[in-house]
Write an enzyme that holds these catalytic residues in place. Structure first.
Site, PDB file in Angstrom:
ATOM      1  CB  CYS A   1      -0.973  -0.039   1.186  1.00  0.00           C
ATOM      2  SG  CYS A   1      -2.360   1.078   0.948  1.00  0.00           S
TER       3      CYS A   1
ATOM      4  CG  HIS B   1      -3.521  -3.401   3.212  1.00  0.00           C
ATOM      5  ND1 HIS B   1      -2.453  -2.974   3.959  1.00  0.00           N
ATOM      6  CD2 HIS B   1      -4.146  -2.282   2.788  1.00  0.00           C
ATOM      7  CE1 HIS B   1      -2.442  -1.653   3.997  1.00  0.00           C
ATOM      8  NE2 HIS B   1      -3.457  -1.205   3.285  1.00  0.00           N
TER       9      HIS B   1
ATOM     10  CD  GLU C   1      -1.223  -6.503   4.881  1.00  0.00           C
ATOM     11  OE1 GLU C   1      -0.769  -6.846   3.771  1.00  0.00           O
ATOM     12  OE2 GLU C   1      -1.411  -5.310   5.197  1.00  0.00           O
TER      13      GLU C   1
HETATM   14  N1  GLN Z   1      -1.819   6.803   3.043  1.00  0.00           N
HETATM   15  C1  GLN Z   1      -1.941   6.041   1.862  1.00  0.00           C
HETATM   16  C2  GLN Z   1      -3.285   6.240   1.181  1.00  0.00           C
HETATM   17  O1  GLN Z   1      -4.229   6.654   1.798  1.00  0.00           O
HETATM   18  C3  GLN Z   1      -1.720   4.558   2.129  1.00  0.00           C
HETATM   19  C4  GLN Z   1      -2.710   3.972   3.068  1.00  0.00           C
HETATM   20  C5  GLN Z   1      -2.275   2.614   3.571  1.00  0.00           C
HETATM   21  O2  GLN Z   1      -1.102   2.267   3.547  1.00  0.00           O
HETATM   22  N2  GLN Z   1      -3.212   1.834   4.065  1.00  0.00           N
HETATM   23  O3  GLN Z   1      -3.402   5.971   0.016  1.00  0.00           O
END
Ligand code: GLN
Length: 561
Positions: A404, A536, A538
């Site tokens: 992410c 994500h 995970e």
């Molecule tokens: N801050 C980043 C976004 O909002 C990544 C968010 C995250 O890693 N969950 O896109």
């Protein structure tokens, strides 16, 4: 499958309530999940509810420093309260424990909070649904709680609902929930209440103290709840004397007191509790069949063995902002452990604060690692350090996985140092950047999704002939699509995609409909493992089925040795 059927032929669902005493952080989530596993050993189908007595409506805005990570569910739940609409998929981290142990998907509405209950009751009051009655904690609030607990049971898809009450018995905010549990105990045929408490030992090899347990059970009894069993969290196995005392003072048989002592891996707890007869006792108490399936227990034993007797060793460094608090990244931690165990490796995970990298400190830790992981994150602190870690890993050909925000850091690094856009950045970090390679795409996303935050399960189309395709082979549908869970507002800016590609970055996963980048990588001839995902993965990793990108990452890290 054995299903209880009432006289009317309606399948009946059992409720297992888990409360906690003495202090929080005892691992009630692991106990709840372990009880679920014990029921699964018997072929029963389970789901879980977590009650969080705080006033927040969901976990979306909670600081991971205070509450640990926010877990993301597969489904997104939309509910309309006057005057708000709430999109909810962000839940308490215990959901991760339940899903990992039980290999099930739990819907977000199973995370009940005081905020939701009151919003709902007050919305109904404003709509005049109470017909002029005085609206009160009992019965209106408790009815709302019971209704939400029963909603999980109404699906005819489960034999048991596990209900974990967060916090500690005696907390003021937990009171309406205890009262609702008391009423459910009266109204439902099959309920079982287990209380988890702490047994401290004052000095090395000293006596196991039961008084705090006695007091917390008194509080529970004062609320009209008699536990059926006690699970004692302790360092060493619970001794006979302590067991006898707990039984005597807490009004339960000795056979209903169970030891939850320190274990090498949390995944062993279902086996330890099963050995002590918890499963048998629950079935006996509820008058249901034992149905124990040895093959299911043996399968789980096999997984636990892999965690306990590894043949290799791998060292991973996480570069992040909440580095000191490992609860902030618990799903990543567990996904790494699942992958390592699958490859018969012991894993050593260390945390590195990214900020000191900006001052040249911490590179030694990167050097010693077999792989580097840049996890999700928000805001601008520590960003430059993360970008430096990416640059270091790219140039030294060290396996690196970006999750992410981690993928976004990889894009910024590549744009700056390979494409030559020296001031490239994310508008989350620098709204004035001349090269917004990561941007919110606010207008576009509002049109496409009705909001800027992408949440829950989303499709990713994987390009053939890439590392991503190798990694996800066997997980793709006919169209080459895989689903992973998302939680982010910012995206790779589509205006830079061509430049990134021309400079050698491979974009191996896209949203199937919109120009949204999902997976990036470098060709194998250039780097053994340079891989980033916007999602994500995970959150979908399981003991028995590690997440494909994590598995590939650990494989690559093992190869560097
Ligand atoms: N801050 C980043 C976004 O909002 C990544 C968010 C995250 O890693 N969950 O896109």
């Amino acid at each position: 499958m054995f299903i209880w059927v009432s006289k009317l032929g309606v399948p009946m669902v059992g409720f297992i309530f888990v409360t906690g005493g003495v202090l929080s952080g005892l691992g009630k989530g692991v106990v709840t999940a372990s009880i679920g596993k014990i029921l699964q050993f018997r072929g029963y189908r389970v789901t879980a509810i977590k009650i969080d007595p705080y006033l927040n409506v969901d976990a979306g805005l909670l600081n991971p420093y205070e509450h640990g990570e926010v877990f993301v569910t597969e489904k997104v739940w939309e509910e309309t309260y006057d005057p708000f609409k709430i999109r909810c998929a962000e839940v308490d981290m215990d959901f991760g424990t339940y899903e990992r142990f039980l290999d099930i998907e739990i819907p977000p509405w199973n995370n009940i909070t005081t905020g939701q209950i009151y919003l709902s009751v007050i919305t109904k009051e404003r709509r005049g649904e109470f017909l002029g009655k005085t609206v009160q904690i009992i019965p209106h609030v408790t009815d709302e709680i019971k209704c939400r607990i029963r909603r999980a049971a109404n699906k005819r898809e489960v034999d048991f609902v596990l209900v974990e009450l967060g916090g500690t018995v005696g907390d003021i905010e937990g009171m309406p929930f205890l009262e609702a549990l008391r009423q459910l105990r009266l109204e439902e045929k099959k309920t079982f209440l287990i209380h988890v408490t702490l047994i401290p030992v004052l000095k090395e090899k000293g006596e196991q103290k039961t008084k705090p347990t006695q007091h917390s059970v008194k509080l529970l009894q004062g609320a009209g709840l008699q536990p059926d069993g006690i699970i004692a969290r302790c360092k060493e196995e619970l001794g006979q004397e302590a067991k006898r005392k707990i039984a005597l003072f807490c009004n339960v048989p000795e056979t209903a007191v169970f030891s939850d002592h320190d274990l090498e891996t949390i995944y062993e707890l279902p086996l330890i509790l099963e050995e002590q007869g918890l499963g048998k006792y629950i079935c006996h108490k509820l008058g249901i069949q034992q149905n124990l399936e040895e093959s299911k227990i043996n399968e789980w034993k096999g997984y636990v063995e892999r965690f306990k007797r590894p043949r290799h060793h791998v060292r991973i460094v996480l570069v992040g902002k909440y580095a000191r608090l490992s609860d902030s990244y618990v799903s990543i931690n567990e996904a790494l452990k699942h992958a390592a165990a699958h490859l018969n490796a012991a894993i050593e995970i260390s945390w590195l604060e990214s900020e000191p990298l900006e001052f040249g400190e911490g590179f030694e830790a990167l050097n010693q690692a077999n792989g580097i992981l840049i996890p999700g994150g928000y805001g601008s602190r520590g960003v430059e350090g993360k970008i430096l870690a990416v640059e270091w890993a790219r140039k030294r050909r060290k396996p690196i996985l970006g999750i992410c925000f981690g993928l976004q850091m990889m894009i910024i690094e590549f744009a700056r140092n390979v494409c030559g856009l020296k001031e490239a950045n994310s508008t989350e970090v620098d709204p004035e950047t001349p090269h917004p390679v990561i941007d919110s795409l606010k207008k576009e996303k509002e049109k496409w999704f009705g909001g800027t935050q992408r949440l829950g399960s989303q499709p990713i189309k994987i390009l053939k002939g890439t590392l991503a395709h190798e990694i996800y082979r066997g997980h793709l549908d006919m169209e080459g699509i895989v689903l992973e869970r998302h939680r982010h507002r910012y995206e790779v800016n589509p205006e830079y995609i061509n430049l990134l590609k021309e400079s050698g970055l491979v974009i191996s996963g896209f949203h199937p409909e919109f120009p949204l980048v999902e997976v990036i990588e470098l060709p194998k001839r250039e780097h053994p493992f340079f891989f980033g995902v916007q999602a994500h993965p995970e959150f979908k990793s399981r003991v028995e089925r590690p997440s494909p990108p994590y598995l590939a990452f650990i494989k690559a890290a093992l190869k560097t040795k």
